[in-house]
Design a protein around this motif. Sequence first.
Motif, short mmCIF file in Angstrom:
data_model
loop_
_atom_site.label_atom_id
_atom_site.label_comp_id
_atom_site.label_asym_id
_atom_site.label_seq_id
_atom_site.Cartn_x
_atom_site.Cartn_y
_atom_site.Cartn_z
N GLY A 137 0.99 -1.03 -0.15
CA GLY A 137 0.04 -0.04 0.10
C GLY A 137 0.74 1.13 -0.03
N ASP A 138 2.04 1.24 0.38
CA ASP A 138 2.94 2.26 0.45
C ASP A 138 3.93 2.38 -0.75
OD1 ASP A 138 4.24 0.20 1.40
OD2 ASP A 138 5.37 1.18 3.15
N VAL A 139 3.87 1.68 -1.78
CA VAL A 139 4.69 1.69 -2.63
C VAL A 139 4.38 2.72 -3.73
CG1 VAL A 139 5.42 -0.69 -2.38
CG2 VAL A 139 3.76 -0.27 -4.07
N SER A 140 5.15 2.69 -4.72
CA SER A 140 4.76 3.96 -5.98
C SER A 140 3.53 3.39 -6.65
CB SER A 140 5.81 3.92 -6.94
OG SER A 140 7.01 4.47 -6.24
N ALA A 141 2.78 4.49 -6.88
CA ALA A 141 1.37 4.25 -7.78
C ALA A 141 1.55 3.46 -8.83
CB ALA A 141 0.78 5.61 -7.80
N TRP A 142 2.64 3.57 -9.61
CA TRP A 142 2.73 2.79 -10.82
C TRP A 142 2.83 1.44 -10.44
CZ3 TRP A 142 7.16 0.01 -12.29
CH2 TRP A 142 8.23 0.30 -11.45
N ILE A 143 3.55 0.90 -9.34
CA ILE A 143 3.70 -0.51 -8.95
C ILE A 143 2.21 -1.16 -8.69
CG2 ILE A 143 4.87 -2.27 -7.50
CD1 ILE A 143 7.17 -0.12 -7.35
N LEU A 144 1.57 -0.30 -8.01
CA LEU A 144 0.27 -0.76 -7.66
C LEU A 144 -0.43 -0.95 -8.96
CD1 LEU A 144 -0.72 1.13 -4.38
CD2 LEU A 144 -0.35 -1.16 -4.74
N VAL A 148 -2.35 -4.44 -9.84
CA VAL A 148 -3.69 -4.33 -10.19
C VAL A 148 -4.21 -4.79 -11.65
CG1 VAL A 148 -5.81 -3.15 -10.13
CG2 VAL A 148 -4.23 -2.81 -8.46
N TRP A 149 -3.62 -4.13 -12.52
CA TRP A 149 -3.79 -4.66 -14.20
C TRP A 149 -3.62 -6.18 -14.18
CZ3 TRP A 149 -1.57 -7.17 -17.87
CH2 TRP A 149 -2.03 -7.10 -19.04
N SER A 150 -2.70 -6.75 -13.71
CA SER A 150 -2.28 -7.99 -13.85
C SER A 150 -3.44 -8.85 -13.09
CB SER A 150 -0.74 -8.47 -13.14
OG SER A 150 -0.02 -7.54 -14.03
N ILE A 151 -3.69 -8.60 -12.02
CA ILE A 151 -4.38 -9.34 -11.02
C ILE A 151 -5.78 -9.44 -11.86
CG2 ILE A 151 -5.85 -9.57 -8.68
CD1 ILE A 151 -3.45 -8.62 -7.59
N SER A 152 -6.31 -8.24 -12.07
CA SER A 152 -7.78 -8.22 -12.57
C SER A 152 -7.84 -8.85 -14.02
CB SER A 152 -8.09 -6.55 -12.78
OG SER A 152 -8.11 -5.93 -11.68
N TYR A 153 -6.75 -8.68 -14.79
CA TYR A 153 -6.73 -9.11 -16.40
C TYR A 153 -6.64 -10.77 -16.12
CZ TYR A 153 -4.80 -11.13 -20.65
OH TYR A 153 -4.40 -12.08 -21.53
N LEU A 154 -6.08 -11.47 -15.25
CA LEU A 154 -5.84 -13.01 -15.03
C LEU A 154 -7.20 -13.55 -14.58
CD1 LEU A 154 -2.02 -12.96 -13.87
CD2 LEU A 154 -2.95 -13.77 -16.07
N ALA A 155 -7.94 -12.68 -13.58
CA ALA A 155 -8.84 -13.09 -12.94
C ALA A 155 -10.17 -13.23 -14.09
CB ALA A 155 -9.35 -12.35 -11.64
N ALA A 156 -10.25 -12.08 -14.85
CA ALA A 156 -11.11 -12.13 -15.97
C ALA A 156 -10.96 -13.15 -17.12
CB ALA A 156 -11.00 -10.65 -16.78
N ARG A 157 -9.60 -13.23 -17.20
CA ARG A 157 -9.54 -14.39 -18.44
C ARG A 157 -9.89 -15.74 -17.96
NH1 ARG A 157 -6.01 -13.90 -22.88
NH2 ARG A 157 -6.64 -16.00 -23.07
N LEU A 182 -8.55 2.85 -12.05
CA LEU A 182 -9.36 3.15 -11.08
C LEU A 182 -8.29 2.94 -9.66
CD1 LEU A 182 -12.02 3.84 -9.29
CD2 LEU A 182 -12.08 1.14 -8.98
N ALA A 183 -7.36 2.11 -9.85
CA ALA A 183 -6.14 2.16 -8.87
C ALA A 183 -5.41 3.12 -9.02
CB ALA A 183 -5.27 0.74 -9.18
N TRP A 184 -5.06 3.54 -10.21
CA TRP A 184 -4.24 4.77 -10.39
C TRP A 184 -4.80 6.06 -9.59
CZ3 TRP A 184 0.42 6.81 -11.35
CH2 TRP A 184 0.54 8.07 -11.80
N VAL A 185 -6.19 6.53 -9.72
CA VAL A 185 -6.79 7.57 -9.18
C VAL A 185 -6.80 7.36 -7.57
CG1 VAL A 185 -9.14 8.73 -8.83
CG2 VAL A 185 -8.20 7.95 -11.02
N LEU A 186 -7.18 6.11 -6.96
CA LEU A 186 -7.35 5.82 -5.68
C LEU A 186 -5.97 5.68 -4.83
CD1 LEU A 186 -10.52 3.50 -5.49
CD2 LEU A 186 -10.35 6.04 -5.12
N ALA A 187 -5.03 5.38 -5.60
CA ALA A 187 -3.60 5.20 -5.10
C ALA A 187 -2.86 6.27 -4.60
CB ALA A 187 -2.57 4.01 -6.04
N HIS A 188 -3.56 7.40 -5.12
CA HIS A 188 -2.87 8.77 -4.53
C HIS A 188 -3.68 9.19 -3.24
CE1 HIS A 188 -1.49 8.61 -8.83
NE2 HIS A 188 -0.75 9.52 -8.31
N TRP A 189 -4.74 8.39 -2.78
CA TRP A 189 -5.20 8.84 -1.69
C TRP A 189 -6.16 7.68 -1.04
CZ3 TRP A 189 -4.41 13.66 0.42
CH2 TRP A 189 -5.11 13.97 1.42
#
Length: 255
Positions: A137-144, A148-157, A182-189
């Motif tokens: 939760g405290d890492v850089s937003a781009w890592i999150l 998140v993209w990887s998790i969501s994509y693999l779950a959807a597949r 959504l993660a990019w927006v919320l990861a900043h707050w």
Amino acid sequence: MRALPSIKPSKGFGHILHLVLTGLIPILAYVLVKIDFVPVALALVLLSKWRMFAVKPRYWPANLRANAVDLMVGMSLVYFMAPHGGNAVSSFWQLVWVVAYIVWLLAIKPRSSTLMVSIQAFVAQTLALTALFIAWGDVSAWILVISVWSISYLAARHFFTSFDEPNSPLYAYTWGYFSASLAWVLAHWLIYYGFLAQAALLLSIIGFGCASLYYLDETDKLSTLWRRQIIFVMIAVIVVLLVFSGWGDKAYPKY
């Protein structure tokens, strides 16, 4: 992809032995966590999927994608057993996660019906996103965002594997892109409800609502009433979360 020879006996003593060995994985992971060998416990989950690499390297990406849901659930549950953030996990909750992992391995993961595959995808995404925001939760937003993209994509597949959907890769990429945005927006707050991040909760709610609509439509069970109810409940829960989250005292801005 070339089919792998089956080593899972379907009956008799071999079947019982296979179930016992499978059920031992969560127990061994629990023991390793208790003696403070958490990285080894996580590695055990990965090693339990050794058959992914029992083929030529060109098949590894496809095998990793096919086994991603099982890996996400296993590694998330092992992580929940371990101390994190300087806080120890009670023995009671550790045993709860052990039982949950055993149930996953023996009762949920082996099922291949459309409903069970859908449940597998939802469980994997929810657990993996929850673990991700607790651990990173405290890492850089781009890592999150990438995670998140990887998790969501693999779950959807995984979700679309039980449907005859020609556009499943497109839909999976779309869901991954939406989740990452959504993660990019919320990861900043970031806002946490106890251990659960708002981003993980919102994506679970939206994902469950959209998947339910798709599932009911594909199985010819989606009536107008069901559609309205699902959309209304989904929007209502999202509005409540956004309006009554207490942004001033629960949020952690990230720059």
